[in-house]
Design a protein around this motif. Structure first.
Motif, PDB file in Angstrom:
ATOM      1  N   LYS A 269      -3.437  -6.699   0.716  1.00  0.00           N
ATOM      2  CA  LYS A 269      -4.263  -5.605   0.236  1.00  0.00           C
ATOM      3  C   LYS A 269      -3.406  -4.357   0.042  1.00  0.00           C
ATOM      4  O   LYS A 269      -2.846  -3.825   0.991  1.00  0.00           O
ATOM      5  CB  LYS A 269      -5.376  -5.323   1.255  1.00  0.00           C
ATOM      6  CG  LYS A 269      -6.586  -4.634   0.608  1.00  0.00           C
ATOM      7  CD  LYS A 269      -7.761  -4.542   1.563  1.00  0.00           C
ATOM      8  CE  LYS A 269      -8.695  -3.420   1.115  1.00  0.00           C
ATOM      9  NZ  LYS A 269      -8.872  -2.392   2.122  1.00  0.00           N
ATOM     10  N   GLU A 270      -3.272  -3.949  -1.169  1.00  0.00           N
ATOM     11  CA  GLU A 270      -2.522  -2.720  -1.439  1.00  0.00           C
ATOM     12  C   GLU A 270      -3.462  -1.768  -2.149  1.00  0.00           C
ATOM     13  O   GLU A 270      -3.919  -2.055  -3.244  1.00  0.00           O
ATOM     14  CB  GLU A 270      -1.331  -2.996  -2.363  1.00  0.00           C
ATOM     15  CG  GLU A 270      -0.312  -3.956  -1.800  1.00  0.00           C
ATOM     16  CD  GLU A 270       0.934  -4.031  -2.704  1.00  0.00           C
ATOM     17  OE1 GLU A 270       1.183  -3.076  -3.465  1.00  0.00           O
ATOM     18  OE2 GLU A 270       1.633  -5.046  -2.631  1.00  0.00           O
ATOM     19  N   GLU A 271      -3.741  -0.638  -1.530  1.00  0.00           N
ATOM     20  CA  GLU A 271      -4.660   0.269  -2.213  1.00  0.00           C
ATOM     21  C   GLU A 271      -3.928   1.072  -3.270  1.00  0.00           C
ATOM     22  O   GLU A 271      -4.437   1.353  -4.335  1.00  0.00           O
ATOM     23  CB  GLU A 271      -5.366   1.180  -1.211  1.00  0.00           C
ATOM     24  CG  GLU A 271      -6.282   0.347  -0.314  1.00  0.00           C
ATOM     25  CD  GLU A 271      -7.298   1.196   0.400  1.00  0.00           C
ATOM     26  OE1 GLU A 271      -7.407   2.399   0.077  1.00  0.00           O
ATOM     27  OE2 GLU A 271      -7.991   0.655   1.292  1.00  0.00           O
ATOM     28  N   ASP A 272      -2.704   1.446  -2.961  1.00  0.00           N
ATOM     29  CA  ASP A 272      -1.845   2.068  -3.963  1.00  0.00           C
ATOM     30  C   ASP A 272      -2.505   3.238  -4.664  1.00  0.00           C
ATOM     31  O   ASP A 272      -2.615   3.291  -5.892  1.00  0.00           O
ATOM     32  CB  ASP A 272      -1.421   1.027  -5.017  1.00  0.00           C
ATOM     33  CG  ASP A 272      -0.490   0.012  -4.391  1.00  0.00           C
ATOM     34  OD1 ASP A 272      -0.080   0.215  -3.230  1.00  0.00           O
ATOM     35  OD2 ASP A 272      -0.181  -0.958  -5.065  1.00  0.00           O
ATOM     36  N   GLU A 273      -2.949   4.174  -3.856  1.00  0.00           N
ATOM     37  CA  GLU A 273      -3.536   5.368  -4.444  1.00  0.00           C
ATOM     38  C   GLU A 273      -2.443   6.367  -4.758  1.00  0.00           C
ATOM     39  O   GLU A 273      -1.746   6.835  -3.863  1.00  0.00           O
ATOM     40  CB  GLU A 273      -4.516   5.988  -3.443  1.00  0.00           C
ATOM     41  CG  GLU A 273      -5.872   6.214  -4.030  1.00  0.00           C
ATOM     42  CD  GLU A 273      -6.807   6.699  -2.942  1.00  0.00           C
ATOM     43  OE1 GLU A 273      -6.862   7.930  -2.742  1.00  0.00           O
ATOM     44  OE2 GLU A 273      -7.441   5.844  -2.268  1.00  0.00           O
ATOM     45  N   ILE A 274      -2.322   6.683  -6.007  1.00  0.00           N
ATOM     46  CA  ILE A 274      -1.226   7.555  -6.439  1.00  0.00           C
ATOM     47  C   ILE A 274      -1.582   9.017  -6.158  1.00  0.00           C
ATOM     48  O   ILE A 274      -2.719   9.443  -6.309  1.00  0.00           O
ATOM     49  CB  ILE A 274      -0.942   7.356  -7.944  1.00  0.00           C
ATOM     50  CG1 ILE A 274       0.427   7.912  -8.302  1.00  0.00           C
ATOM     51  CG2 ILE A 274      -1.986   8.018  -8.823  1.00  0.00           C
ATOM     52  CD1 ILE A 274       1.554   6.980  -8.082  1.00  0.00           C
ATOM     53  N   GLN A 275      -0.569   9.775  -5.733  1.00  0.00           N
ATOM     54  CA  GLN A 275      -0.746  11.201  -5.495  1.00  0.00           C
ATOM     55  C   GLN A 275       0.275  11.957  -6.338  1.00  0.00           C
ATOM     56  O   GLN A 275       1.471  11.636  -6.304  1.00  0.00           O
ATOM     57  CB  GLN A 275      -0.504  11.464  -3.996  1.00  0.00           C
ATOM     58  CG  GLN A 275      -0.987  12.805  -3.511  1.00  0.00           C
ATOM     59  CD  GLN A 275      -0.563  13.091  -2.075  1.00  0.00           C
ATOM     60  OE1 GLN A 275      -0.009  12.224  -1.395  1.00  0.00           O
ATOM     61  NE2 GLN A 275      -0.796  14.317  -1.617  1.00  0.00           N
TER      62      GLN A 275
ATOM     63  N   SER B  14       6.441  14.585  -9.557  1.00  0.00           N
ATOM     64  CA  SER B  14       6.707  13.728  -8.410  1.00  0.00           C
ATOM     65  C   SER B  14       5.421  13.015  -8.036  1.00  0.00           C
ATOM     66  O   SER B  14       4.377  13.653  -7.895  1.00  0.00           O
ATOM     67  CB  SER B  14       7.208  14.584  -7.244  1.00  0.00           C
ATOM     68  OG  SER B  14       7.376  13.809  -6.086  1.00  0.00           O
ATOM     69  N   MET B  15       5.506  11.698  -7.896  1.00  0.00           N
ATOM     70  CA  MET B  15       4.318  10.922  -7.550  1.00  0.00           C
ATOM     71  C   MET B  15       4.651   9.987  -6.393  1.00  0.00           C
ATOM     72  O   MET B  15       5.769   9.489  -6.297  1.00  0.00           O
ATOM     73  CB  MET B  15       3.840  10.122  -8.756  1.00  0.00           C
ATOM     74  CG  MET B  15       3.396  11.021  -9.912  1.00  0.00           C
ATOM     75  SD  MET B  15       2.838  10.093 -11.366  1.00  0.00           S
ATOM     76  CE  MET B  15       4.426   9.565 -12.021  1.00  0.00           C
ATOM     77  N   MET B  16       3.661   9.752  -5.547  1.00  0.00           N
ATOM     78  CA  MET B  16       3.927   9.002  -4.328  1.00  0.00           C
ATOM     79  C   MET B  16       2.744   8.105  -3.997  1.00  0.00           C
ATOM     80  O   MET B  16       1.592   8.452  -4.255  1.00  0.00           O
ATOM     81  CB  MET B  16       4.151   9.991  -3.195  1.00  0.00           C
ATOM     82  CG  MET B  16       4.631   9.390  -1.905  1.00  0.00           C
ATOM     83  SD  MET B  16       5.119  10.695  -0.738  1.00  0.00           S
ATOM     84  CE  MET B  16       3.524  11.133  -0.050  1.00  0.00           C
ATOM     85  N   VAL B  17       3.051   6.949  -3.430  1.00  0.00           N
ATOM     86  CA  VAL B  17       2.022   6.057  -2.891  1.00  0.00           C
ATOM     87  C   VAL B  17       2.429   5.725  -1.469  1.00  0.00           C
ATOM     88  O   VAL B  17       3.562   5.283  -1.236  1.00  0.00           O
ATOM     89  CB  VAL B  17       1.925   4.760  -3.729  1.00  0.00           C
ATOM     90  CG1 VAL B  17       1.071   3.722  -3.012  1.00  0.00           C
ATOM     91  CG2 VAL B  17       1.353   5.053  -5.108  1.00  0.00           C
ATOM     92  N   LYS B  18       1.529   5.925  -0.536  1.00  0.00           N
ATOM     93  CA  LYS B  18       1.853   5.601   0.848  1.00  0.00           C
ATOM     94  C   LYS B  18       1.824   4.091   1.064  1.00  0.00           C
ATOM     95  O   LYS B  18       1.014   3.390   0.475  1.00  0.00           O
ATOM     96  CB  LYS B  18       0.874   6.298   1.792  1.00  0.00           C
ATOM     97  CG  LYS B  18       1.199   7.778   1.890  1.00  0.00           C
ATOM     98  CD  LYS B  18       0.394   8.494   2.962  1.00  0.00           C
ATOM     99  CE  LYS B  18       0.739   9.990   2.897  1.00  0.00           C
ATOM    100  NZ  LYS B  18      -0.434  10.835   3.158  1.00  0.00           N
ATOM    101  N   ASN B  19       2.714   3.593   1.894  1.00  0.00           N
ATOM    102  CA  ASN B  19       2.692   2.189   2.289  1.00  0.00           C
ATOM    103  C   ASN B  19       1.757   2.050   3.480  1.00  0.00           C
ATOM    104  O   ASN B  19       1.973   2.680   4.510  1.00  0.00           O
ATOM    105  CB  ASN B  19       4.096   1.730   2.697  1.00  0.00           C
ATOM    106  CG  ASN B  19       5.013   1.596   1.504  1.00  0.00           C
ATOM    107  OD1 ASN B  19       4.591   1.252   0.404  1.00  0.00           O
ATOM    108  ND2 ASN B  19       6.293   1.888   1.713  1.00  0.00           N
ATOM    109  N   LYS B  20       0.722   1.236   3.332  1.00  0.00           N
ATOM    110  CA  LYS B  20      -0.285   1.207   4.390  1.00  0.00           C
ATOM    111  C   LYS B  20      -0.263  -0.045   5.245  1.00  0.00           C
ATOM    112  O   LYS B  20      -0.585  -0.021   6.410  1.00  0.00           O
ATOM    113  CB  LYS B  20      -1.685   1.329   3.767  1.00  0.00           C
ATOM    114  CG  LYS B  20      -1.979   2.754   3.332  1.00  0.00           C
ATOM    115  CD  LYS B  20      -3.318   2.851   2.650  1.00  0.00           C
ATOM    116  CE  LYS B  20      -3.542   4.295   2.185  1.00  0.00           C
ATOM    117  NZ  LYS B  20      -4.659   4.388   1.246  1.00  0.00           N
TER     118      LYS B  20
END
Lengths: 355, 355, 355, 355
Positions: free
Chosen positions: C60-66, C82-88
């Motif tokens: 499950k990767e939600e991969d919400e971009i910020q 700059s864009m980031m996705v947290k590893n959950k």
């Protein structure tokens, strides 16, 4: 390449605006195997922090650096190192009056001329907070250089035309400028010890040229010089040439260092000496004439948390940019000779063939 | 990129040594459709020629430029423009005594330190003849800029510390230096008219930074400044900030130009002003102490055809490097906005959508 | 430039490892004035998400971009984005067994050979999560291209050698491979509509060459072709040449498109057609022979959440890399002619002079 | 960088048109200390010469290479190496009929679309003579690689779909095509022996990606594959993964080489295997439909000195581009680890600290 990437080998990409969620940097090309922690970065970061004295802005910036990639078990892996500092202290209302006014000495007008849009809440990419990324990258560069014996001495040598050594005079001068709601310029000198002879290329990628770009890319810098700099224009060849001699170990050294450590763009083994002239902070409380976005002539007084001089906080940025540049040239020099390449790839057989 | 290529868009690659068969340059990225002949290049080439006066070297260099590619029926085609000048006047024997001696102020020692080999017949890549390629490329850059109204004023402003306007004093000074078998430094100023607002990027590719690198990459330059340069370090914000005002047509202009035409690294529509400090010619007939390749301390006197000052011939090199840089930034700026891109590719529908 | 930066004008720097705190990307060179929200990016991001079907990993990767910078009031400012996705979803224990084993078909061995260190918790920089940055940057590229009428059709055309149109056969084949604890390769095709004639340069920066690099830089791709690709090797000139003709509006078009939209490296106005061959997922549960870090021969079975085929999720990565490349070439082309430059800078006087 | 420069470290700039005075190349970044003569270059040059057999063009090209810089006393100095070949055999009249006609399969139309101007006397920059510069640079690259034990095996493996080993069939096929005034495609394979493990970077500068660009930048190439290439799309993980094992000396090697010598974009110590698909020569004597510059539909038959197949002469161009690429990656890899940097700069103290 576009404008936010610096360095051909040790590539530094900074991002972020003063009033966005964060500012940061990605360092691509850091060698694997360098011990590195957030504390290592923080040392240099703390040297650029505001709020450290009477003449630096009272704005509280904690600037805690976070390493997001490229380091595993406290050692670099060769992967890009992403670092970030959150922006905490947003007081956007401070800036609301300047939304439509072009502040003299600032980039408001030129940003509008170029992009047709501008993040008016702060200086955008021209904010001093952009330098956080430079300093974080510079901290890594200094760690690399330290391991081969290269170190830095960076200091303010003059403030508003006064020798920085005369501390009382400088203090009085700055107190007066603050009362007058004005600001002052200054000069930063950076001396780099331990640079081996041979770094830099003889034509466009001269060490001098690379350093000049690095330093002139810092906001507020209007002049850069190497060694005796502008003074060479008033001297003669017999005075300015540095005679070579042998030291006690028979190593070739120079009797003097007017050249500031480079000959023909290549380091000569002496100290590298560079100086940068910083303009006075453009943000002053005194009333100034200007124009607004609607094309009307108006006056503006810029209140808020601004340093009357930038040189104190800028020292570390000068050092960081110099360190990044030296690392880049250090890497570039590794494939300059056939014998170096053969040695690296283990061909001992041909090792002296090309000499 | 290695060290003999300059420019990201308008890329200039110089090659050649003073005592090889030829020197030359390849310009990659020149736009198609520019009228261009060898005579156009020769105009600028002639301004760097030696043998033009008492204080410039008597060496006869015809320096006839030959265009080898990229131009068809006197118009550029968009293909790389290769240009070459044959080296005609070889008197290698002049240089034979310095084969093993490291001349002070020259790159002999640093070349050996870096490469382990050196073309001892002349300065190799550090020879002034390397600048032929820069000037030829600069001539093309100036032709491009001319068509959008950008022009250059370049002059020597001081010689050996004397204001260049005081011609008699300069003359006497140089006569004395020649008698003393010595040489002198000087300052070149270049003013660029007609640069539209918006060129340069706000971070590492600031116009100031790019110009600083371009100019500092010229041999003998030890300092570069933009606008008031080092003088800003001794001034205040209220003096140094340039107030904006409206001109008669209602266009935004500045009341003064301490900034030298850039704000936040981006051109502001005023003249771009830059100055370069040149060191005295290192080749002097006076005896100097030094060291040879065998590691012995020796003395050397450098006879031959050398300029006592380089600033006269160097002016055009400063101008050429500035022109190349401005063309590069001009091209970089063309894709800075979505509306510019849409307009170029004919999307009139969305033309204002991104504004 | 080092290895994590792609694109000369529209520069994309990806960073991050699968088991670090986050993965991300910095896009430098995005034009100002493009409307952009996180939702715009998310559309493409969602197309690369795992867990979308039976044959893609259940992780499950939600991969919400910020978006962290470069966008102000939902419009790009010209500053780096700059864009980031947290590893959950860290389950490092899954990977603990492979800490010292070189998995066949993976980069474990080559990372150790190159860097002497490796983040053994996942694939490090070779992880599929690295592509998150590519896709986020590609989403911006597609938004730019959309505005000048360029669009993409990307699809899987074969799985394990079976035509992807034969859905039942593919389904049976994949079920069998899963039972056999094996995996399968496939081919992705990307067709780009609306590319104007003139993009790409005739020598090293051919459109074909740039696309080939972009696509071959995606992990698991082992072959790239343009137009008829490898089939051209078995055909003749009379079959393969695309005759030109006029369409109803008198515009020059081609009767066929064996060339895949480029001639001499420059787009010809037809659809750009490219195909990429993906190898089977190297992570298979079946027992494989290999070697460990201590230099012993061992066997390994790789359990965990792995796709039996990568082509489904990889489609969007191919499209993203193609989009980034086309934007880069689009920008490069803007300064190809003197009349284009003059027009941009408002010189209507000379507008046709260079033609 | 614009489009005629290739390579980040070992930078190759080609210039020249088929009907101008000369074609040439500048190699910037060649290490100092490599023994090099014109004869060394000529060996590779002669392999691309036309007029070597029945199926290659009868045009007489002597192609004598001249080294103009960067070599002193038969050893490279680290300065850029400029090389030139004069164009001798101008028969412009051959081409006069195609001045206004867009030849199918050629770049005439796309050059006009892009630049608005075209050197109609030959293929301009798309001429096969452009490859002279690539081959000359490739010869230097091969000399460098030879010294660390890297060598090349390059051959045509198929012609018009026929296995090149079946010489009689190929001969008959080509005779038939010549009678039919037609041409044929083919496939070239290049195997690179002796590449050490560790070259290439894991993301955008993968060895595969760099080679793909290098090879796809050769005119007429429409597909590139590494290792099993497109065949991997029809295979399974258990078949395609190359198991690791130990050889007699205990060195880690692979049992098979489906990967073609790279894992995760980094060389694994096995042979690098690449293949390129070439389209049939577009210049055929058979009548073809097309359009002219005035926008009229016309027919054209292209007579003159053209190869019915390009693969024979193209082999050496494939090899040259591969060699240039490997040198570039070889240099890039030298600063990948801290211990490598420390060792180079003589810090034996810390030598293992970063490991």
């Amino acid at each position: 390449m576009s404008g936010s990437i610096y360095g051909r080998y040790f590539s530094v990409t900074t991002w972020g605006e003063s009033h966005g969620p964060a500012v940061g940097v990605v360092v691509d090309g850091c060698p694997a195997g360098l011990p590195l922690t957030e504390a290592d970065i923080q040392v240099l970061m703390d040297r650029r922090k505001p709020g450290q004295g009477k003449y630096t802005t009272a704005r509280k910036e904690e600037d805690e650096i976070q390493i997001l990639s490229g380091v595993f078990e406290n050692v670099t892996t060769g992967a890009p190192i992403s670092m970030m500092v959150k922006n905490k202290d947003h007081r956007s209302s401070d800036y609301s009056t300047i939304r439509d006014i072009y502040r003299p000495g600032h980039a408001d007008y030129t940003f509008d001329a170029k992009y047709g849009i501008r993040d008016y809440r702060g200086g955008g990419r021209s904010s001093a907070r952009e330098t956080i990324g430079r300093v974080a990258a510079g901290a890594i560069a200094e760690k690399i250089l330290e391991r081969i014996g290269i170190s830095f001495d960076t200091r303010v040598i003059s403030v508003g035309g006064i020798d920085a050594g005369e501390e009382e005079k400088v203090k009085e001068f700055l107190d007066r400028k603050m009362k007058e709601m004005d600001s002052a310029g200054g000069i930063v000198e950076c001396v780099i010890h331990g640079v081996p002879a041979g770094l830099g290329d003889p034509v466009f990628e001269k060490m001098d040229a690379s350093l000049a770009k690095a330093i002139m890319s810092i906001g507020a810098v209007k002049g850069v010089e190497i060694g005796d700099g502008f003074a060479v224009a008033g001297t003669t060849g017999s005075q300015n040439n540095d005679p070579f001699r042998l030291d006690k170990e028979g190593k070739i050294v120079k009797k003097s260092n007017h050249a500031g450590g480079t000959l023909g763009g290549i380091s000569d083994g002496s100290d590298i000496i560079l100086r940068a002239a910083f303009k006075p902070t453009p943000s002053i409380a005194r009333e100034q004439e200007t124009v607004n976005r609607s094309g009307e002539e108006v006056t503006v007084s810029i209140h808020g948390r601004h340093d009357p001089i930038v040189v104190r906080r800028a020292q570390v940025v000068v050092e960081a940019m110099a360190a990044i540049t030296i690392v880049d040239l250090l890497m570039a020099n590794m494939h300059a000779t056939m014998s170096g390449i053969e040695h690296f790839y283990g061909n001992t057989e041909n090792d002296n063939a090309g000499k």
